[in-house]
Design an enzyme around this catalytic site. Structure first.
Site, PDB file in Angstrom:
ATOM      1  N   CYS A   3       0.852  -1.193   0.000  1.00 27.50           N
ATOM      2  CA  CYS A   3       0.000   0.000   0.000  1.00 27.50           C
ATOM      3  C   CYS A   3       0.885   1.239   0.000  1.00 27.50           C
ATOM      4  CB  CYS A   3      -0.911  -0.015   1.233  1.00 27.50           C
ATOM      5  SG  CYS A   3      -1.773   1.549   1.486  1.00 27.50           S
ATOM      6  N   ASN A  86     -12.763  10.431  -1.350  1.00 23.02           N
ATOM      7  CA  ASN A  86     -13.344   9.686  -2.465  1.00 23.02           C
ATOM      8  C   ASN A  86     -13.419   8.209  -2.097  1.00 23.02           C
ATOM      9  OD1 ASN A  86     -13.476  11.983  -4.188  1.00 23.02           O
ATOM     10  ND2 ASN A  86     -11.282  11.769  -4.599  1.00 23.02           N
ATOM     11  N   THR A  94      -8.224   6.523  -6.235  1.00 20.07           N
ATOM     12  CA  THR A  94      -7.083   5.877  -6.910  1.00 20.07           C
ATOM     13  C   THR A  94      -6.135   5.205  -5.933  1.00 20.07           C
ATOM     14  OG1 THR A  94      -5.829   7.951  -6.901  1.00 20.07           O
ATOM     15  CG2 THR A  94      -7.132   7.465  -8.875  1.00 20.07           C
ATOM     16  N   HIS A  99      -8.182   8.233   2.863  1.00 21.55           N
ATOM     17  CA  HIS A  99      -7.525   9.542   2.970  1.00 21.55           C
ATOM     18  C   HIS A  99      -8.541  10.653   2.787  1.00 21.55           C
ATOM     19  CE1 HIS A  99      -7.284   8.164  -1.226  1.00 21.55           C
ATOM     20  NE2 HIS A  99      -7.424   9.439  -1.576  1.00 21.55           N
ATOM     21  N   HIS A 101      -8.798  14.630   1.567  1.00 23.73           N
ATOM     22  CA  HIS A 101      -8.161  15.765   0.913  1.00 23.73           C
ATOM     23  C   HIS A 101      -8.587  17.037   1.642  1.00 23.73           C
ATOM     24  CE1 HIS A 101      -7.294  13.533  -2.974  1.00 23.73           C
ATOM     25  NE2 HIS A 101      -8.267  12.789  -2.497  1.00 23.73           N
TER      26      HIS A 101
HETATM   27  P1  AMP Z   1      -7.833   9.786  -4.644  1.00 24.55           P
HETATM   28  O1  AMP Z   1      -7.921  10.015  -6.120  1.00 24.55           O
HETATM   29  O2  AMP Z   1      -8.940  10.385  -3.852  1.00 24.55           O
HETATM   30  O3  AMP Z   1      -7.614   8.309  -4.323  1.00 24.55           O
HETATM   31  O4  AMP Z   1      -6.541  10.579  -4.168  1.00 24.55           O
HETATM   32  C1  AMP Z   1      -5.262  10.061  -4.187  1.00 24.55           C
HETATM   33  C2  AMP Z   1      -4.338  11.235  -4.137  1.00 24.55           C
HETATM   34  O5  AMP Z   1      -3.048  10.777  -3.778  1.00 24.55           O
HETATM   35  C3  AMP Z   1      -4.204  11.993  -5.449  1.00 24.55           C
HETATM   36  O6  AMP Z   1      -4.607  13.351  -5.260  1.00 24.55           O
HETATM   37  C4  AMP Z   1      -2.716  11.875  -5.779  1.00 24.55           C
HETATM   38  O7  AMP Z   1      -2.181  13.043  -6.372  1.00 24.55           O
HETATM   39  C5  AMP Z   1      -2.119  11.605  -4.416  1.00 24.55           C
HETATM   40  N1  AMP Z   1      -0.850  10.901  -4.438  1.00 24.55           N
HETATM   41  C6  AMP Z   1      -0.538   9.782  -5.141  1.00 24.55           C
HETATM   42  N2  AMP Z   1       0.735   9.396  -4.873  1.00 24.55           N
HETATM   43  C7  AMP Z   1       1.222  10.299  -3.982  1.00 24.55           C
HETATM   44  C8  AMP Z   1       2.490  10.453  -3.340  1.00 24.55           C
HETATM   45  N3  AMP Z   1       3.497   9.605  -3.528  1.00 24.55           N
HETATM   46  N4  AMP Z   1       2.650  11.512  -2.498  1.00 24.55           N
HETATM   47  C9  AMP Z   1       1.635  12.384  -2.296  1.00 24.55           C
HETATM   48  N5  AMP Z   1       0.431  12.283  -2.860  1.00 24.55           N
HETATM   49  C10 AMP Z   1       0.223  11.261  -3.709  1.00 24.55           C
HETATM   50 ZN    ZN Z   2      -2.311   1.427   3.660  1.00 28.81          ZN
END
Ligand code: AMP
Ligand code: ZN
Length: 113
Positions: A3, A86, A94, A99, A101
């Site tokens: 993860c 999300n 994704t 998490h 935002h």
């Molecule tokens: P979600 O689309 O709601 O799952 O948000 C996932 C978020 O994680 C996206 O806004 C990505 O830009 C962010 N993200 C992905 N990889 C990283 C990383 N290594 N460091 C910081 N943010 C990340």
């Molecule tokens: Zn995790």
């Protein structure tokens, strides 16, 4: 477990830390969608809101306490901000580690969908 955000919490993958305590970790989003874009994550792995239940939901109120504190520290408490989580494919999730935002620093679009 493979993860991305668990690896960020452990330090295996680098991140720009904003805040950390025993329950949550907060760091700057790698692809910011607003001048302030921070991700707040529980340290215990939950995949999404779908995993929240009466045994683990205390961390969610803590996430919101941290969101309010960080909004003040980052200067967006008065101008306004959005806290978004999300869940699943229709929402565009994704990364499957729960998490939140924290978005602000500009007038955000009003449309929610
Ligand atoms: P979600 O689309 O709601 O799952 O948000 C996932 C978020 O994680 C996206 O806004 C990505 O830009 C962010 N993200 C992905 N990889 C990283 C990383 N290594 N460091 C910081 N943010 C990340
Ligand atoms: Zn995790």
């Amino acid at each position: 477990m493979d993860c991305l955000f668990c690896k960020i919490i452990s330090g295996e993958i680098p991140s720009k830390k904003v805040y950390e305590d025993e329950k949550v970790y907060a760091f700057y989003d790698i692809k910011p969608m607003a001048p302030v874009h921070v991700l707040i994550i529980p340290k215990n792995h939950l995949s999404s809101i779908n995993d929240v239940n009466e045994d683990n939901s205390a961390v969610i109120s803590h996430v919101y306490e941290v969101a309010a504190k960080l909004a003040k520290e980052l200067g967006i408490a008065e101008s306004g901000y959005r806290v978004v989580s999300n869940c699943g494919s229709d929402a565009g999730q994704t990364v499957f580690h729960l998490h939140f935002h924290l978005l602000g620093g500009q007038k955000l679009k009003v449309e929610m969908c």
